[in-house]
Design an enzyme around this catalytic site. Structure first.
Site, PDB file in Angstrom:
ATOM      1  N   TYR A  57      25.229  25.387   4.724  1.00  8.69           N
ATOM      2  CA  TYR A  57      25.878  24.238   5.369  1.00  8.69           C
ATOM      3  C   TYR A  57      27.276  24.028   4.795  1.00  8.69           C
ATOM      4  O   TYR A  57      27.445  23.781   3.598  1.00  8.69           O
ATOM      5  CB  TYR A  57      25.049  22.953   5.209  1.00  8.69           C
ATOM      6  CG  TYR A  57      23.718  22.958   5.949  1.00  8.69           C
ATOM      7  CD1 TYR A  57      23.438  23.883   6.955  1.00  8.69           C
ATOM      8  CD2 TYR A  57      22.732  22.024   5.648  1.00  8.69           C
ATOM      9  CE1 TYR A  57      22.222  23.874   7.633  1.00  8.69           C
ATOM     10  CE2 TYR A  57      21.513  22.005   6.328  1.00  8.69           C
ATOM     11  CZ  TYR A  57      21.272  22.942   7.312  1.00  8.69           C
ATOM     12  OH  TYR A  57      20.058  22.927   7.973  1.00  8.69           O
TER      13      TYR A  57
HETATM   14  N1  LIG Z   1      16.272  24.635   9.755  1.00  6.48           N
HETATM   15  C1  LIG Z   1      17.222  24.704  10.641  1.00  6.48           C
HETATM   16  O1  LIG Z   1      17.503  25.756  11.214  1.00  6.48           O
HETATM   17  C2  LIG Z   1      17.980  23.460  10.985  1.00  6.48           C
HETATM   18  C3  LIG Z   1      18.801  23.413  12.128  1.00  6.48           C
HETATM   19  C4  LIG Z   1      19.455  22.213  12.416  1.00  6.48           C
HETATM   20  C5  LIG Z   1      19.291  21.115  11.587  1.00  6.48           C
HETATM   21  N2  LIG Z   1      18.508  21.197  10.470  1.00  6.48           N
HETATM   22  C6  LIG Z   1      18.282  20.044   9.570  1.00  6.48           C
HETATM   23  O2  LIG Z   1      17.965  18.933  10.384  1.00  6.48           O
HETATM   24  C7  LIG Z   1      18.867  17.885  10.109  1.00  6.48           C
HETATM   25  C8  LIG Z   1      19.111  17.065  11.335  1.00  6.48           C
HETATM   26  O3  LIG Z   1      19.710  17.847  12.352  1.00  6.48           O
HETATM   27  P1  LIG Z   1      20.546  17.172  13.497  1.00  6.48           P
HETATM   28  O4  LIG Z   1      21.775  16.522  12.937  1.00  6.48           O
HETATM   29  O5  LIG Z   1      20.697  18.153  14.578  1.00  6.48           O
HETATM   30  O6  LIG Z   1      19.485  16.021  13.894  1.00  6.48           O
HETATM   31  P2  LIG Z   1      19.280  14.882  14.930  1.00  6.48           P
HETATM   32  O7  LIG Z   1      18.669  13.779  14.143  1.00  6.48           O
HETATM   33  O8  LIG Z   1      18.565  15.432  16.096  1.00  6.48           O
HETATM   34  O9  LIG Z   1      20.721  14.454  15.444  1.00  6.48           O
HETATM   35  C9  LIG Z   1      21.579  13.721  14.636  1.00  6.48           C
HETATM   36  C10 LIG Z   1      22.656  13.058  15.480  1.00  6.48           C
HETATM   37  O10 LIG Z   1      22.067  12.063  16.291  1.00  6.48           O
HETATM   38  C11 LIG Z   1      22.876  10.924  16.327  1.00  6.48           C
HETATM   39  N3  LIG Z   1      22.096   9.795  15.802  1.00  6.48           N
HETATM   40  C12 LIG Z   1      21.273   9.767  14.739  1.00  6.48           C
HETATM   41  N4  LIG Z   1      20.675   8.563  14.642  1.00  6.48           N
HETATM   42  C13 LIG Z   1      21.147   7.824  15.666  1.00  6.48           C
HETATM   43  C14 LIG Z   1      20.922   6.503  16.098  1.00  6.48           C
HETATM   44  N5  LIG Z   1      20.053   5.699  15.478  1.00  6.48           N
HETATM   45  N6  LIG Z   1      21.597   6.053  17.184  1.00  6.48           N
HETATM   46  C15 LIG Z   1      22.456   6.845  17.843  1.00  6.48           C
HETATM   47  N7  LIG Z   1      22.717   8.113  17.485  1.00  6.48           N
HETATM   48  C16 LIG Z   1      22.065   8.603  16.401  1.00  6.48           C
HETATM   49  C17 LIG Z   1      24.112  11.214  15.521  1.00  6.48           C
HETATM   50  O11 LIG Z   1      25.095  11.663  16.457  1.00  6.48           O
HETATM   51  P3  LIG Z   1      26.648  11.326  16.250  1.00  6.48           P
HETATM   52  O12 LIG Z   1      27.046  11.966  14.969  1.00  6.48           O
HETATM   53  O13 LIG Z   1      27.279  11.929  17.467  1.00  6.48           O
HETATM   54  O14 LIG Z   1      26.727   9.809  16.202  1.00  6.48           O
HETATM   55  C18 LIG Z   1      23.691  12.348  14.629  1.00  6.48           C
HETATM   56  O15 LIG Z   1      24.752  13.222  14.315  1.00  6.48           O
HETATM   57  C19 LIG Z   1      20.106  18.580   9.548  1.00  6.48           C
HETATM   58  O16 LIG Z   1      20.909  17.709   8.790  1.00  6.48           O
HETATM   59  C20 LIG Z   1      19.484  19.667   8.741  1.00  6.48           C
HETATM   60  O17 LIG Z   1      19.080  19.180   7.470  1.00  6.48           O
HETATM   61  C21 LIG Z   1      17.851  22.351  10.175  1.00  6.48           C
END
Ligand SMILES: NC(=O)c1ccc[n+]([C@@H]2O[C@H](COP(=O)([O-])OP(=O)(O)OC[C@H]3O[C@@H](n4cnc5c(N)ncnc54)[C@H](OP(=O)(O)O)[C@@H]3O)[C@@H](O)[C@H]2O)c1
Length: 329
Positions: A57
């Site tokens: 990351y």
């Molecule tokens: N293992 C893997 O291959 C893999 C792949 C991807 C991710 N991950 C892990 O999973 C974690 C989460 O991934 P993700 O960021 O894609 O997850 P997500 O929780 O699906 O999406 C996060 C996004 O949703 C929005 N958000 C979150 N809470 C909100 C709320 N209460 N109201 C409105 N919008 C909200 C924000 O968007 P905005 O920023 O646009 O406001 C935030 O950037 C990563 O940090 C990582 O640790 C792992």
């Protein structure tokens, strides 16, 4: 906060894990130290003790930020990181070889300012390294005290089954948890991986539980998407935004409205109800963490679940990689 065992392991983790792919500078939507500090402080206040990062990351910057922000509470938190994706352009700069794993664990520990990880995860399946070599290297990481538990992330179920039973055959440390891609808009894991994990007592900690923000209702069917994450997260636009994905979001928004909660909260409550130990929330604002923690008290009836699931249409695979896959650096 609620806490749960990580699968068959004794360690207790908060039922919301804070994902930290959003910490760093790799893409425009990510946040740097000062914003990350507020998010982590609030998460700790609310009882979150589980944090997920990866060596890849922002080329290690996420681990550096997490290490700085958690060093004063190191004894009270569960820190997870990952290995697989490229850390450079040379032939041994990626994958799950003994060479790469034993080099990368030490680099991760240095950036995280700790002498051990609580959970060390393989980020993808490595078709070029025998699983025996990977498992023996991970076992050595655990036996040397550099990690307490091991986990795996997205792969096909046949690969995970092979890894679990190979570990047993070798008498090596077994994967405790599966970090898979699972949310209301992507449910392909229900076919094979989830039944396998349940059968094997492996915890599931899902990534992108809000489909990268798509499930929060901030993207509308007939309006051009224009958030920073949409503009700079290359995966968001490609993975969702099909008409049938909007059917799922619109139903989620409808159910959330009826319950007087946010769509992010019904989406998380659904995962918790489906047996996910801890969805890995991505947060770029303090409110995201607050709303996620409140989701623990959202109650969904079996009729709510049925309605939330009803519009889903099968998706192409998102997560597991094929042998032709060339990881990006
Ligand atoms: N293992 C893997 O291959 C893999 C792949 C991807 C991710 N991950 C892990 O999973 C974690 C989460 O991934 P993700 O960021 O894609 O997850 P997500 O929780 O699906 O999406 C996060 C996004 O949703 C929005 N958000 C979150 N809470 C909100 C709320 N209460 N109201 C409105 N919008 C909200 C924000 O968007 P905005 O920023 O646009 O406001 C935030 O950037 C990563 O940090 C990582 O640790 C792992």
């Amino acid at each position: 906060m609620e806490y749960a065992n990580l699968g068959r392991a004794g360690v207790k983790v908060s039922r919301i894990c804070l994902g930290t792919m959003s910490f760093g500078t790799n893409e425009g939507w990510m946040v740097e130290m000062e914003d990350a500090r507020k998010i982590v402080a609030r998460a700790l206040d609310l009882g979150i003790n589980f944090f997920d990062t990866a060596n890849a990351y922002s080329h290690g910057r996420s681990e550096e930020i997490v290490g700085t922000l958690l060093k004063d509470v190191r004894e009270d938190v569960v820190i997870a990181s990952k290995v697989f994706f490229p850390t450079g352009e040379r032939p041994n700069d990626f994958g799950l070889s003994r060479y790469h794993i034993l080099r990368e664990i030490d680099r991760s520990l240095k950036r995280l300012k700790t002498d051990h990880l609580d959970l060390y995860q393989t980020h993808r399946w490595d078709y070029t390294t025998p699983i025996e070599e990977t498992l023996q290297a991970l076992d050595e990481v655990v036996r040397s005290g550099r990690a307490r538990y091991i986990g795996a992330s997205s792969m096909y179920a046949w690969q995970f089954a092979k890894a679990l039973f190979t570990a047993d055959r070798l008498g090596a440390t077994r994967f405790t948890c599966m970090q898979n891609h699972y949310n209301l808009c992507y449910r392909e894991e229900e076919r094979e991986m989830i039944p396998l994990c349940k059968d094997q007592g492996v915890a599931m900690i899902s990534w992108s539980p809000l489909a990268r923000g798509f499930l929060t209702g901030k993207y509308l069917r007939r309006k051009k998407a224009d958030t920073m994450r949409y503009r700079t997260d290359h995966y968001l636009a490609n993975r969702f935004f099909r008409p049938e994905d909007f059917d799922v979001v619109e139903r989620n928004v409808e159910v959330a409205k009826e319950k007087g909660v946010k769509p992010a909260q019904t989406a998380l409550a659904w995962l918790l109800k489906k047996g996910i130990t801890a969805p890995i929330l991505g947060a770029t604002k303090v409110e995201h963490v607050e709303e996620a923690v409140e989701a623990l008290s959202v109650k969904l009836s079996s009729d709510d679940i049925r309605r939330l699931e009803e519009p889903y249409k099968p998706h192409g695979t998102i997560g597991p990689v094929d042998p032709s896959y060339v990881p990006p650096y």
